[in-house]
Write an enzyme that holds these catalytic residues in place. Sequence first.
Site: not given
Length: 257
Positions: A96, A184, A206
Amino acid sequence: MLTLYGTEVASRLLLGTARYPSPAILADAVRQSATEIVTVSLRRETAGGRNGGAFFEMIRALGVRVLPNTAGCHGVSEAVLTAKMAREVFQTNWIKLEVIGNHDTLQPDVFGLVEAARILSSEGFDVFPYTTDDLVVAERLLEAGCRVLMPWCAPIGSAAGPLNLSALRAMRAHFPDVPLIVDAGIGRPSHATTVMELGFDAVLLNTAVAGARDPAAMANAFAKAIDAGRQAFNAGMLEPRDMAVPSTPVIGKAVFA
């Protein structure tokens, strides 16, 4: 099934492994999410010494595939070097790719990103680039050798949800055959459902899970939300209308004089 660089996965949720209260809570969240891919920072692995090694062993014991990232890299040479080190540590060509250009928004340096992607693709890496929702940048990344794109929907960790739905729709329409993973800015399960309803292929999370009061329960909620969004997209949703449309037919109704 979702195919990423020739690998088929059933889950459309990718999970980050940073900022969890404890390794045990992280492991529980991974199980509850049913994810098959987790991202891991090389910086955490190398900085942790023996603890870093124990962390990686725990991840391996969960039976998931590791997607190393170049988190925290602010230049091309740093990102490329980190990717090469990650390939040796984690024994995978997957990376990534993050090349950060702004300290406040953590927005990608798209110029450096394209350059680093070109270098890594030429050296056999399977690059997952963290990028913006800009179509021109996306085109350049594909030309550089990327076969997957990971556009943001809001700044990292902001939990703001999709800020520019028009741009995300345009990206999905412009690249119908390219796996697109929203990376994100997702903060709530409803945000994940929204982008999946647009036709995106997966979501990487996350902060929204790790920062929850109950990360495992939140991971499970996101897994269900992502599945719901995908099913709705495949089922074919009604488009918004400018006027009311009765759900009950008016033909044949009783008429009184």
